[in-house]
Design an enzyme around this catalytic site. Structure first.
Site, PDB file in Angstrom:
ATOM      1  N   SER A 136      -6.199   6.073  -6.492  1.00  0.00           N
ATOM      2  CA  SER A 136      -6.023   4.739  -7.067  1.00  0.00           C
ATOM      3  C   SER A 136      -7.324   3.934  -7.029  1.00  0.00           C
ATOM      4  O   SER A 136      -8.128   4.085  -6.110  1.00  0.00           O
ATOM      5  CB  SER A 136      -4.958   4.001  -6.252  1.00  0.00           C
ATOM      6  OG  SER A 136      -4.976   2.626  -6.544  1.00  0.00           O
ATOM      7  N   TYR A 163      -7.596   0.674 -12.654  1.00  0.00           N
ATOM      8  CA  TYR A 163      -7.066  -0.640 -13.010  1.00  0.00           C
ATOM      9  C   TYR A 163      -8.207  -1.342 -13.719  1.00  0.00           C
ATOM     10  O   TYR A 163      -9.281  -1.554 -13.145  1.00  0.00           O
ATOM     11  CB  TYR A 163      -6.632  -1.423 -11.771  1.00  0.00           C
ATOM     12  CG  TYR A 163      -5.243  -1.067 -11.290  1.00  0.00           C
ATOM     13  CD1 TYR A 163      -4.180  -0.973 -12.174  1.00  0.00           C
ATOM     14  CD2 TYR A 163      -4.993  -0.851  -9.936  1.00  0.00           C
ATOM     15  CE1 TYR A 163      -2.900  -0.659 -11.733  1.00  0.00           C
ATOM     16  CE2 TYR A 163      -3.721  -0.542  -9.484  1.00  0.00           C
ATOM     17  CZ  TYR A 163      -2.683  -0.446 -10.405  1.00  0.00           C
ATOM     18  OH  TYR A 163      -1.420  -0.142  -9.964  1.00  0.00           O
ATOM     19  N   THR A 189      -4.066   2.979 -15.992  1.00  0.00           N
ATOM     20  CA  THR A 189      -2.724   2.381 -15.823  1.00  0.00           C
ATOM     21  C   THR A 189      -2.640   1.107 -16.652  1.00  0.00           C
ATOM     22  O   THR A 189      -3.401   0.159 -16.444  1.00  0.00           O
ATOM     23  CB  THR A 189      -2.453   2.099 -14.336  1.00  0.00           C
ATOM     24  OG1 THR A 189      -2.532   3.346 -13.645  1.00  0.00           O
ATOM     25  CG2 THR A 189      -1.076   1.493 -14.125  1.00  0.00           C
ATOM     26  N   LYS A 271      -1.308   5.816 -18.455  1.00  0.00           N
ATOM     27  CA  LYS A 271      -0.124   5.778 -17.585  1.00  0.00           C
ATOM     28  C   LYS A 271       0.663   4.494 -17.849  1.00  0.00           C
ATOM     29  O   LYS A 271       0.070   3.395 -17.879  1.00  0.00           O
ATOM     30  CB  LYS A 271      -0.571   5.819 -16.112  1.00  0.00           C
ATOM     31  CG  LYS A 271       0.555   5.696 -15.081  1.00  0.00           C
ATOM     32  CD  LYS A 271       0.029   5.983 -13.679  1.00  0.00           C
ATOM     33  CE  LYS A 271       1.098   5.949 -12.603  1.00  0.00           C
ATOM     34  NZ  LYS A 271       1.386   4.627 -12.077  1.00  0.00           N
ATOM     35  N   HIS A 295       6.120   2.646 -13.357  1.00  0.00           N
ATOM     36  CA  HIS A 295       5.499   2.232 -12.100  1.00  0.00           C
ATOM     37  C   HIS A 295       6.539   2.177 -10.974  1.00  0.00           C
ATOM     38  O   HIS A 295       6.476   1.335 -10.077  1.00  0.00           O
ATOM     39  CB  HIS A 295       4.836   0.864 -12.277  1.00  0.00           C
ATOM     40  CG  HIS A 295       3.571   0.671 -11.494  1.00  0.00           C
ATOM     41  ND1 HIS A 295       2.329   0.688 -12.065  1.00  0.00           N
ATOM     42  CD2 HIS A 295       3.349   0.455 -10.168  1.00  0.00           C
ATOM     43  CE1 HIS A 295       1.393   0.466 -11.132  1.00  0.00           C
ATOM     44  NE2 HIS A 295       2.001   0.322  -9.973  1.00  0.00           N
TER      45      HIS A 295
HETATM   46  C1  LIG Z   1       3.185   1.484  -2.661  1.00  0.00           C
HETATM   47  C2  LIG Z   1       2.856   1.869  -4.066  1.00  0.00           C
HETATM   48  C3  LIG Z   1       1.587   1.648  -4.562  1.00  0.00           C
HETATM   49  C4  LIG Z   1       1.258   2.033  -5.859  1.00  0.00           C
HETATM   50  N1  LIG Z   1      -0.029   1.865  -6.310  1.00  0.00           N
HETATM   51  C5  LIG Z   1      -0.357   2.281  -7.553  1.00  0.00           C
HETATM   52  C6  LIG Z   1      -1.697   2.196  -8.011  1.00  0.00           C
HETATM   53  O1  LIG Z   1      -2.575   1.761  -7.282  1.00  0.00           O
HETATM   54  N2  LIG Z   1      -1.960   2.596  -9.269  1.00  0.00           N
HETATM   55  C7  LIG Z   1      -0.991   3.098 -10.105  1.00  0.00           C
HETATM   56  O2  LIG Z   1      -1.281   3.441 -11.252  1.00  0.00           O
HETATM   57  N3  LIG Z   1       0.280   3.214  -9.688  1.00  0.00           N
HETATM   58  C8  LIG Z   1       0.612   2.833  -8.444  1.00  0.00           C
HETATM   59  N4  LIG Z   1       1.893   2.982  -8.002  1.00  0.00           N
HETATM   60  C9  LIG Z   1       2.899   3.589  -8.894  1.00  0.00           C
HETATM   61  C10 LIG Z   1       2.943   5.117  -8.727  1.00  0.00           C
HETATM   62  O3  LIG Z   1       1.786   5.731  -9.210  1.00  0.00           O
HETATM   63  C11 LIG Z   1       4.147   5.701  -9.468  1.00  0.00           C
HETATM   64  O4  LIG Z   1       4.096   5.294 -10.820  1.00  0.00           O
HETATM   65  C12 LIG Z   1       5.480   5.274  -8.869  1.00  0.00           C
HETATM   66  O5  LIG Z   1       5.399   5.249  -7.451  1.00  0.00           O
HETATM   67  C13 LIG Z   1       6.578   6.243  -9.293  1.00  0.00           C
HETATM   68  O6  LIG Z   1       7.837   5.827  -8.821  1.00  0.00           O
HETATM   69  P1  LIG Z   1       8.530   6.485  -7.541  1.00  0.00           P
HETATM   70  O7  LIG Z   1       7.638   6.234  -6.383  1.00  0.00           O
HETATM   71  O8  LIG Z   1       9.832   5.774  -7.415  1.00  0.00           O
HETATM   72  O9  LIG Z   1       8.694   7.950  -7.838  1.00  0.00           O
HETATM   73  C14 LIG Z   1       2.241   2.621  -6.696  1.00  0.00           C
HETATM   74  C15 LIG Z   1       3.522   2.843  -6.191  1.00  0.00           C
HETATM   75  C16 LIG Z   1       3.835   2.498  -4.881  1.00  0.00           C
HETATM   76  C17 LIG Z   1       5.209   2.790  -4.368  1.00  0.00           C
END
Ligand SMILES: Cc1cc2nc3c(=O)[nH]c(=O)nc-3n(C[C@H](O)[C@H](O)[C@H](O)COP(=O)(O)O)c2cc1C
Length: 409
Positions: A136, A163, A189, A271, A295
């Site tokens: 990330s 980002y 993203t 994404k 997300h």
């Molecule tokens: C705590 C947390 C932090 C996240 N940080 C990012 C991030 O920095 N960049 C990003 O593109 N997605 C981020 N996501 C989204 C994840 O990449 C992913 O799309 C999402 O967790 C999928 O859903 P699920 O965890 O229910 O399977 C984050 C998700 C969580 C739970």
């Protein structure tokens, strides 16, 4: 089959089962609980309440988080019999790499609130199994530190998630740093140009970035540092304030994708695509892959469950670029269903974070091994031998998810 390097073999389902049962004979257990509700429960006991809510929570009333799981319950697998499934191969090809299984560690920011090893643990666990790790922008360790740490374990794909903020020089700098450090794809993203209305975090008054967490890539960036009167080590408050002023960019449009193309040669993957018209625009913009994702329900509450959006996007893309999927993957059956609906591979979010919280690098590795074993058994027991055989004829759609157990995340 292409001539790409053969991926390492991961334990097949029955092999992993035997490992765990053999451990049981000597009174041992894997380092993370196998049932996911116990894994999640244990992680929640370990994490500080506000960190736990940061991971577990979603936007608004969390309807979309629930919709993600309910979408899986509506699709059921219809297993086939007597089809010689003795030889199986879960490998898939994505963006010039052959992966041992269709599983990728998705981008997750600020992992220092989950485990002291933060991003290094997931990157190393993924590398040890030959699976891709997506770092990330909001990681707790820098682009370069994560690359170095993972390389010590094995050569395996790692991608950088962007980002896309307000300052073009800073964006270009991060993208170029990632390419120099060997990240072989750029995941952009699109769904988080602002943070969603996350009630649990608002209730705690807690955003880890405002404490300077998850900002390693900013604090180590020469362009970011050049914008500060004093380095972040001397004046963290000013550095955090600067981050706050550059993070969000709500003015971006499809035309801006060309800027990224000018600054990197690696494949660009978008994404957060849910609408088939956006998939068409992504193809027009010349991107190399699409991730169908909401997300994890953290951005637009009330948005469509991600699995419900997958078939429309796959239809629009019509095989021109790989379509990947995330949001709600918890078991092998979920991966099976996403592949059968046209995804080439899936990304994990919370699922691997629970393993990280409980047992760091080994915890992530165990979660991955369990998921791949579960997938292998689901494929075999349903009468298939490889991922590309799966299509929607392996599934049937039921009207309601109500008869299923309570959705759990
Ligand atoms: C705590 C947390 C932090 C996240 N940080 C990012 C991030 O920095 N960049 C990003 O593109 N997605 C981020 N996501 C989204 C994840 O990449 C992913 O799309 C999402 O967790 C999928 O859903 P699920 O965890 O229910 O399977 C984050 C998700 C969580 C739970």
């Amino acid at each position: 089959m292409s001539d790409l390097k053969k991926p390492q073999a991961l334990p097949a389902g029955p092999e992993r089962e035997l490992q765990i049962y053999a451990l049981g004979l000597s009174g041992g257990k894997p380092c993370v609980p196998v049932p996911l509700h116990l894994l999640e429960q244990k992680a929640k006991e370990i994490l500080a309440p506000r960190a736990c809510d940061y991971v577990a929570g979603g936007a608004g009333g969390e309807d979309t988080m629930r919709a993600n799981r309910e979408a899986f319950y509506r699709w059921r697998i219809v297993p086939r019999m007597l089809r010689d499934v003795s030889k199986r191969d879960l490998s898939v090809e994505i963006l010039g790499a052959r992966l041992p299984a269709p599983v990728i560690l998705g981008p997750v920011g600020v992992q220092e609130i989950i485990h002291a090893d933060a991003d290094l643990a997931g990157a190393r666990a993924a590398a040890s199994l030959g699976l891709p790790f997506v770092l990330s922008t909001m990681s707790s360790r820098s682009i370069e530190d994560v690359a170095q740490s993972a390389e010590k374990i094995a050569e395996s794909p790692r991608w950088f998630q962007l980002y896309w903020g307000k300052n073009p020089e800073l964006t270009a700098s991060m993208v170029e740093r990632a390419e120099r450090a060997g990240y072989s794809a750029l995941v952009v993203t699109l769904d988080t140009h602002s943070l969603g209305w996350r009630e649990r975090d608002l209730h705690h008054g807690y955003l880890p970035f405002m404490l300077g967490q998850g900002l390693a890539n900013y604090f180590s960036d020469p362009v970011f540092r050049g914008l500060l009167a004093q380095p972040p080590e001397q004046n963290p408050a000013a550095a955090i304030q600067l981050w706050g002023s550059v993070f969000s960019n709500t003015a971006l449009t499809w035309k801006d994708i060309a800027f990224l193309r000018q600054h990197t040669r690696v494949p660009i993957v978008l994404k957060g695509i849910l609408h088939s018209n956006d998939a068409a625009l992504a193809l027009d913009a010349g991107v190399d892959g699409i991730i169908v994702s909401n997300h994890g329900g953290r951005q637009v509450d009330g948005a469509i469950g991600a699995l419900d959006a997958l078939p429309g996007v796959v239809r629009e893309v019509n095989g021109r670029v790989p379509v990947l999927f995330d949001s709600g993957i918890r078991h092998g059956a979920d991966v099976f269903k996403a592949l059968a609906l046209g995804a080439r591979a899936v990304l994990l979010g919370r699922l691997y974070l629970w393993g990280l919280a409980v047992a760091g690098e080994q915890g992530v590795r165990d979660v991955l091994l369990n998921l791949v074993a579960d997938l292998d058994l689901t494929i075999a027991l349903s009468g298939y031998t490889c991922c590309r055989e799966l299509d929607s004829s392996a599934l049937c759609k039921t009207d309601s998810a109500e008869s299923m157990r309570q959705p759990r995340l």
